[in-house]
Design a protein around this motif. Structure first.
Motif, PDB file in Angstrom:
ATOM      1  N   ILE A   1       6.164  -9.576  10.055  1.00 45.73           N
ATOM      2  CA  ILE A   1       5.694  -8.951  11.172  1.00 45.73           C
ATOM      3  C   ILE A   1       5.832  -7.118  10.505  1.00 45.73           C
ATOM      4  CG2 ILE A   1       7.535 -10.437  12.222  1.00 45.73           C
ATOM      5  CD1 ILE A   1       9.872  -8.240  11.745  1.00 45.73           C
ATOM      6  N   LEU A   2       5.564  -7.062   9.592  1.00 47.73           N
ATOM      7  CA  LEU A   2       5.403  -5.832   8.845  1.00 47.73           C
ATOM      8  C   LEU A   2       4.221  -4.917   9.386  1.00 47.73           C
ATOM      9  CD1 LEU A   2       6.262  -6.634   5.058  1.00 47.73           C
ATOM     10  CD2 LEU A   2       7.894  -5.100   6.776  1.00 47.73           C
TER      11      LEU A   2
ATOM     12  N   ALA B   1       9.596  -1.725   3.490  1.00 47.18           N
ATOM     13  CA  ALA B   1       8.305  -1.176   4.136  1.00 47.18           C
ATOM     14  C   ALA B   1       9.347   0.117   4.305  1.00 47.18           C
ATOM     15  CB  ALA B   1       7.880  -2.162   4.784  1.00 47.18           C
ATOM     16  N   LEU B   2      10.124  -0.051   4.635  1.00 52.42           N
ATOM     17  CA  LEU B   2      10.629   1.272   5.842  1.00 52.42           C
ATOM     18  C   LEU B   2      11.278   2.701   4.406  1.00 52.42           C
ATOM     19  CD1 LEU B   2      13.753  -0.749   7.606  1.00 52.42           C
ATOM     20  CD2 LEU B   2      11.717   0.921   8.656  1.00 52.42           C
TER      21      LEU B   2
ATOM     22  N   THR C   1       8.360  -9.542  -5.700  1.00 52.00           N
ATOM     23  CA  THR C   1       6.487  -9.576  -6.473  1.00 52.00           C
ATOM     24  C   THR C   1       5.845 -10.443  -5.799  1.00 52.00           C
ATOM     25  OG1 THR C   1       7.620 -11.920  -6.859  1.00 52.00           O
ATOM     26  CG2 THR C   1       7.772 -10.619  -8.601  1.00 52.00           C
ATOM     27  N   ALA C   2       6.084 -10.741  -4.466  1.00 51.97           N
ATOM     28  CA  ALA C   2       5.037 -11.047  -3.300  1.00 51.97           C
ATOM     29  C   ALA C   2       4.848  -8.825  -2.950  1.00 51.97           C
ATOM     30  CB  ALA C   2       5.964 -11.258  -1.987  1.00 51.97           C
ATOM     31  N   MET C   3       5.495  -8.639  -2.895  1.00 53.92           N
ATOM     32  CA  MET C   3       5.442  -6.984  -2.287  1.00 53.92           C
ATOM     33  C   MET C   3       4.078  -6.341  -3.113  1.00 53.92           C
ATOM     34  SD  MET C   3       9.456  -5.707  -0.777  1.00 53.92           S
ATOM     35  CE  MET C   3       8.306  -4.115   0.130  1.00 53.92           C
ATOM     36  N   ILE C   4       4.023  -6.495  -4.995  1.00 50.41           N
ATOM     37  CA  ILE C   4       3.474  -5.476  -6.062  1.00 50.41           C
ATOM     38  C   ILE C   4       2.096  -5.954  -4.882  1.00 50.41           C
ATOM     39  CG2 ILE C   4       2.634  -5.992  -8.077  1.00 50.41           C
ATOM     40  CD1 ILE C   4       5.470  -6.718  -8.950  1.00 50.41           C
ATOM     41  N   GLY C   5       1.303  -4.636  -4.686  1.00 50.34           N
ATOM     42  CA  GLY C   5       0.071  -4.662  -5.036  1.00 50.34           C
ATOM     43  C   GLY C   5      -1.186  -4.755  -3.342  1.00 50.34           C
ATOM     44  N   THR C   6       1.264  -4.867  -2.224  1.00 52.71           N
ATOM     45  CA  THR C   6       0.432  -4.342  -1.427  1.00 52.71           C
ATOM     46  C   THR C   6       0.822  -2.197  -0.529  1.00 52.71           C
ATOM     47  OG1 THR C   6       2.699  -5.460  -0.764  1.00 52.71           O
ATOM     48  CG2 THR C   6       1.589  -6.898  -1.154  1.00 52.71           C
ATOM     49  N   PRO C   7       0.552  -2.178   0.705  1.00 51.61           N
ATOM     50  CA  PRO C   7       1.665  -0.306   1.270  1.00 51.61           C
ATOM     51  C   PRO C   7       2.923  -1.104   1.557  1.00 51.61           C
ATOM     52  CG  PRO C   7      -0.138  -2.294   2.493  1.00 51.61           C
ATOM     53  CD  PRO C   7       0.350  -3.096   1.559  1.00 51.61           C
TER      54      PRO C   7
ATOM     55  N   ALA D   1       3.370  -5.072 -13.864  1.00 54.73           N
ATOM     56  CA  ALA D   1       2.822  -4.420 -11.964  1.00 54.73           C
ATOM     57  C   ALA D   1       2.567  -3.097 -12.478  1.00 54.73           C
ATOM     58  CB  ALA D   1       3.727  -4.263 -11.172  1.00 54.73           C
ATOM     59  N   THR D   2       1.815  -2.601 -12.002  1.00 56.94           N
ATOM     60  CA  THR D   2       1.080  -1.197 -12.344  1.00 56.94           C
ATOM     61  C   THR D   2       2.166  -0.100 -11.129  1.00 56.94           C
ATOM     62  OG1 THR D   2      -1.049  -0.965 -10.756  1.00 56.94           O
ATOM     63  CG2 THR D   2      -1.520  -1.503 -13.262  1.00 56.94           C
ATOM     64  N   GLN D   3       2.119  -0.647 -10.105  1.00 58.54           N
ATOM     65  CA  GLN D   3       2.658  -0.041  -9.403  1.00 58.54           C
ATOM     66  C   GLN D   3       4.596   0.140  -9.389  1.00 58.54           C
ATOM     67  OE1 GLN D   3       1.605  -3.181  -6.004  1.00 58.54           O
ATOM     68  NE2 GLN D   3       2.036  -1.184  -4.452  1.00 58.54           N
TER      69      GLN D   3
END
Length: 271
Positions: free
Chosen positions: A81-82, A110-111, A170-176, A208-210
């Motif tokens: 839902i993001l 995300a927040l 880890t699921a969030m890595i590479g995402t905005p 992860a570069t982030q």
């Protein structure tokens, strides 16, 4: 204070809501907790369709009558839902506190990335009577309502912090959706995974570069580990030390977070 409860992932029982309302009535009778009807809807795996879960979250988050959003439970599904929810958050959403953990790391991250409100890792609103006998909920409510710091993770040292379930991180890595965690102490926990998958997720975290620039890592509880078909040969703590070394950041020791009783509160940023 008026606290709204929504379920961006899986459903909860009405019994669990009654328990939490009773606990609030006993401990904070001048404050109100409101469970959105969406919390009790079930459609397949989820607490209603994606659109309905997003709408319920937006309804409460954008309502200035609520001071905080306490997520009902985790499971899986808040990531779906993001895209729908985050762009539609209005001014009232920026004045709230958001609390949860596990799958709710998607929401908190995300927040936090968008500087919308303040976020904290902590026990959720349906936990009473399972892992939580009232202590964890008391910690969350004490911090939220009174600013009571007794339930905070005691290793917080004035540096900014963030806390995530490792699989969610880890699921969030590479995402905005992953926030900038530069100079943060990163607290991680995990549940219900075999050791080799934990090792694989730690590899991703370490490279992860982030995540370059974090101040260090603390390891929370790792529970309900699924048996390997052969012994893995390393303990979880040996693994985290090795991957922190490869990441080039200090391993700072243990943290009192996780899918456990006495799950500590970790505010994002500086407590």
């Amino acid at each position: 204070m008026r606290i709204g409860v929504v379920a961006p992932a899986r459903t909860v029982t009405e019994e669990s809501a009654v328990r939490m309302k009773a606990f609030m009535a006993l401990t904070y009778p001048r404050h109100e907790i409101v469970f959105h009807p969406q919390c009790f809807v079930t459609e397949g795996h989820f607490a209603g369709p994606d659109e309905y879960r997003a709408a319920a979250f937006l309804e409460f988050a954008n309502d200035p009558a609520f001071d905080a959003i306490w997520f009902a439970r985790g499971g899986y599904g808040s990531n779906r839902i993001l895209d729908m929810a985050m762009p539609q958050l209005g001014p009232a959403a920026r004045n709230k506190t958001y609390i949860g953990y596990s799958d709710m790391g998607f929401m908190l991250g995300a927040l936090y990335a968008r500087r919308i409100g303040r976020q904290a890792h902590g026990s959720m609103a349906s936990a009473m009577g399972r892992d939580d006998k009232g202590v964890d909920a008391g910690w969350v409510l004490g911090w939220l309502i009174d600013g009571d710091r007794r339930g905070l993770e005691p290793t917080l040292d004035g540096r900014p912090a963030a806390a995530f379930n490792l699989a969610i991180l880890t699921a969030m890595i590479g995402t905005p959706w992953l926030p900038d965690l530069t100079d943060h102490v990163l607290h991680i926990e995990e549940v219900g995974e075999p050791v080799y998958r934990i090792d694989r997720m730690l590899f991703q975290m370490a490279h992860a570069t982030q995540l370059q620039g974090i101040a260090g890592v603390r390891l929370g509880a790792v529970t309900d580990i699924v048996d390997n078909d052969v012994p893995f040969g390393e303990s979880i703590e040996q693994m985290i030390v090795r991957w922190c070394r490869e990441m080039g950041v200090p391993y700072l020791g243990r943290s009192g977070i996780g899918h456990i009783a006495l799950n500590r509160v970790v505010p994002f940023g500086v407590a």
